[in-house]
Motif scaffolding. Structure first.
Motif, PDB file in Angstrom:
ATOM      1  N   ARG A   1       5.190  -7.182  -1.448  1.00 52.62           N
ATOM      2  CA  ARG A   1       4.375  -6.583  -0.383  1.00 52.62           C
ATOM      3  C   ARG A   1       4.565  -7.295   0.959  1.00 52.62           C
ATOM      4  O   ARG A   1       4.911  -6.683   1.962  1.00 52.62           O
TER       5      ARG A   1
ATOM      6  N   LYS B   1       8.109  -7.083   2.588  1.00 54.34           N
ATOM      7  CA  LYS B   1       8.431  -5.776   3.166  1.00 54.34           C
ATOM      8  C   LYS B   1       7.626  -5.492   4.424  1.00 54.34           C
ATOM      9  O   LYS B   1       8.144  -4.880   5.371  1.00 54.34           O
TER      10      LYS B   1
ATOM     11  N   THR C   1       0.137   0.271   3.578  1.00 54.95           N
ATOM     12  CA  THR C   1       1.069   0.739   2.553  1.00 54.95           C
ATOM     13  C   THR C   1       0.354   1.787   1.699  1.00 54.95           C
ATOM     14  O   THR C   1      -0.860   1.959   1.774  1.00 54.95           O
TER      15      THR C   1
ATOM     16  N   TYR D   1      -0.966   2.940  -2.019  1.00 60.47           N
ATOM     17  CA  TYR D   1      -1.544   2.132  -3.097  1.00 60.47           C
ATOM     18  C   TYR D   1      -1.861   3.004  -4.298  1.00 60.47           C
ATOM     19  O   TYR D   1      -1.998   4.224  -4.187  1.00 60.47           O
ATOM     20  N   GLN D   2      -1.970   2.360  -5.446  1.00 59.78           N
ATOM     21  CA  GLN D   2      -2.257   3.065  -6.690  1.00 59.78           C
ATOM     22  C   GLN D   2      -3.584   2.563  -7.257  1.00 59.78           C
ATOM     23  O   GLN D   2      -3.870   1.368  -7.231  1.00 59.78           O
TER      24      GLN D   2
ATOM     25  N   ASP E   1      -1.535   8.907  -1.143  1.00 58.86           N
ATOM     26  CA  ASP E   1      -0.357   9.212  -0.335  1.00 58.86           C
ATOM     27  C   ASP E   1      -0.769   9.447   1.115  1.00 58.86           C
ATOM     28  O   ASP E   1      -0.994  10.577   1.534  1.00 58.86           O
TER      29      ASP E   1
ATOM     30  N   THR F   1      -4.514  -3.145   2.263  1.00 58.93           N
ATOM     31  CA  THR F   1      -3.047  -3.063   2.321  1.00 58.93           C
ATOM     32  C   THR F   1      -2.486  -3.500   3.668  1.00 58.93           C
ATOM     33  O   THR F   1      -1.270  -3.635   3.804  1.00 58.93           O
TER      34      THR F   1
ATOM     35  N   ILE G   1       3.765   2.050   5.285  1.00 57.65           N
ATOM     36  CA  ILE G   1       5.029   1.997   4.555  1.00 57.65           C
ATOM     37  C   ILE G   1       4.915   2.937   3.365  1.00 57.65           C
ATOM     38  O   ILE G   1       3.939   2.876   2.602  1.00 57.65           O
ATOM     39  N   GLY G   2       5.894   3.801   3.198  1.00 57.42           N
ATOM     40  CA  GLY G   2       5.824   4.837   2.165  1.00 57.42           C
ATOM     41  C   GLY G   2       6.154   4.354   0.778  1.00 57.42           C
ATOM     42  O   GLY G   2       7.011   4.937   0.091  1.00 57.42           O
ATOM     43  N   GLU G   3       5.492   3.323   0.346  1.00 50.16           N
ATOM     44  CA  GLU G   3       5.761   2.723  -0.958  1.00 50.16           C
ATOM     45  C   GLU G   3       4.489   2.072  -1.461  1.00 50.16           C
ATOM     46  O   GLU G   3       3.728   1.469  -0.684  1.00 50.16           O
ATOM     47  N   VAL G   4       4.214   2.190  -2.743  1.00 54.08           N
ATOM     48  CA  VAL G   4       3.050   1.527  -3.330  1.00 54.08           C
ATOM     49  C   VAL G   4       3.297   0.020  -3.365  1.00 54.08           C
ATOM     50  O   VAL G   4       4.216  -0.446  -4.038  1.00 54.08           O
ATOM     51  N   LEU G   5       2.487  -0.718  -2.617  1.00 55.82           N
ATOM     52  CA  LEU G   5       2.634  -2.176  -2.582  1.00 55.82           C
ATOM     53  C   LEU G   5       1.329  -2.889  -2.923  1.00 55.82           C
ATOM     54  O   LEU G   5       1.221  -4.111  -2.789  1.00 55.82           O
TER      55      LEU G   5
END
Length: 346
Positions: A102, A105, A121, A123-124, A133, A155, A195-199
């Motif tokens: 995390r 990046k 970012t 998150y899940q 999203d 995040t 950021i388009g990613e789960v971090l």
């Protein structure tokens, strides 16, 4: 002259009675692939084993600050901002889990995009496959912030200097939506991004502040939305905007009049925004159209409980409103109202 080296990042984590989750949270920070950070943990007078667990870690980057009296989450955040030494500040909560890359990046992203003053970012939710999203670009985030907080607080990583230069901090009056309030101010001072990613893995549980204080959070969020729209028109009618059809149990004519006023307000905001270019024209128009669609659909859902007399009176007084709903849909409203009245014995 001694030349002290400050860390690149300050990780700011307020905690209070997090004994069930603090171990995972702390270790997720200590195990980051990016190592150049100080780890400020500010304990708000916990009464469980939170502090004991934190003290069990032997890592020079951890700076545990124990407050003798519980003064609140926002107070802890602002104290951390004041003493933070990092160029960037990364937020973290004591019940979440940061993925190992995390910080690496986020630092790389902020270094490569100096115009971006804050990045979150995706998150899940822990224990589910649900990924939140959120929009990625500044313009999309800026418009989305009018309707809700589309940057997840735990995040974020942001430039410390932007707060210092503009003398900004978290507003305790706006708690528990203090983050939403701050983002809504920062979005006009520089670019925000996700950021388009789960971090980060985000935990939900009954003891969360956002759940316990949801009523106040909704009130504060409404204040933030109103303030963002006053950026377009400082004199716009906040009372008309705040009319909540879902909470109404009134006669149909009154409701139609209120909805029509709200729609007229939306239309005027679109015109002014096109002139003043506060928000991206297409994205803002899409937001307004979604708000109108919500009103129309909610009206159609509720209208069957209103009197037929008021529906026909509304048709005479506000024909434009029913034109926007549609001739077919208006007919369906009348038919459903008839059957509702017959079934209810009216």
């Amino acid at each position: 002259m001694v030349n002290f080296k400050y860390p690149k990042v300050t990780v700011l984590m307020p905690v209070y009675n997090c004994e069930l989750y603090i171990k995972e949270a702390v270790e997720s920070v200590l195990n980051q692939t990016f190592k150049d950070f100080e780890f400020l943990i500010i304990d708000d007078a916990s009464t469980d084993k939170t502090v004991h667990i934190i003290k069990s870690y032997n890592d020079a980057r951890i700076q545990l600050i124990k407050k003798p009296v519980n003064t609140g989450y926002t107070n802890s955040l602002n104290y951390g901002l004041k003493i933070a030494k990092g160029e960037y500040i990364a937020r973290m909560d004591g019940d979440d889990i940061s993925l190992p890359e995390r910080f690496e990046k986020q630092v790389a992203f902020l270094d490569a995009h100096p115009n971006v003053i804050l990045c979150g970012t995706l998150y899940q939710i822990i224990g589910t496959n649900k990924v939140c999203d959120h929009p990625l670009s500044h313009n999309a985030i800026k418009v989305k912030l009018i309707s809700a907080c589309y940057i997840a607080h735990p995040t974020v990583m942001f430039q410390k200097r932007i707060l210092e230069t503009n003398r900004l901090q978290y507003d305790s009056v706006m708690e528990p939506a203090e983050d939403y309030d701050l983002w809504s101010r920062l979005v006009f001072l520089g670019e925000l991004a996700n950021i388009g990613e789960v971090l980060l893995y985000y935990r939900t549980h009954p003891q969360q502040t956002s759940i316990i204080r949801s009523t106040k959070q909704n009130k504060v969020s409404r204040e933030v939305r109103i303030r963002m729209l006053t950026m377009i028109d400082p004199l716009f009618d906040a009372e008309v905007y705040s009319f909540d059809l879902s909470a109404q149990n009134l006669n149909n004519q009154f409701v139609i009049k209120k909805i029509k006023s709200k729609i007229d307000l939306f239309d005027s905001l679109v015109i002014l925004n096109n002139q003043r270019e506060i928000y991206d024209e297409k994205l803002f128009l899409n937001y307004i159209n979604q708000e109108k669609k919500y009103l129309y659909n909610l009206y159609k859902k509720k209208s069957v409980t209103y009197s037929l007399g008021n529906i026909f009176l509304g048709l005479i007084k506000y024909p434009d409103f029913f034109k926007k709903i549609g001739i077919k849909e208006t007919g369906e409203i009348i038919v459903k109202s008839v059957f509702y009245r017959m079934k209810a014995g009216f």
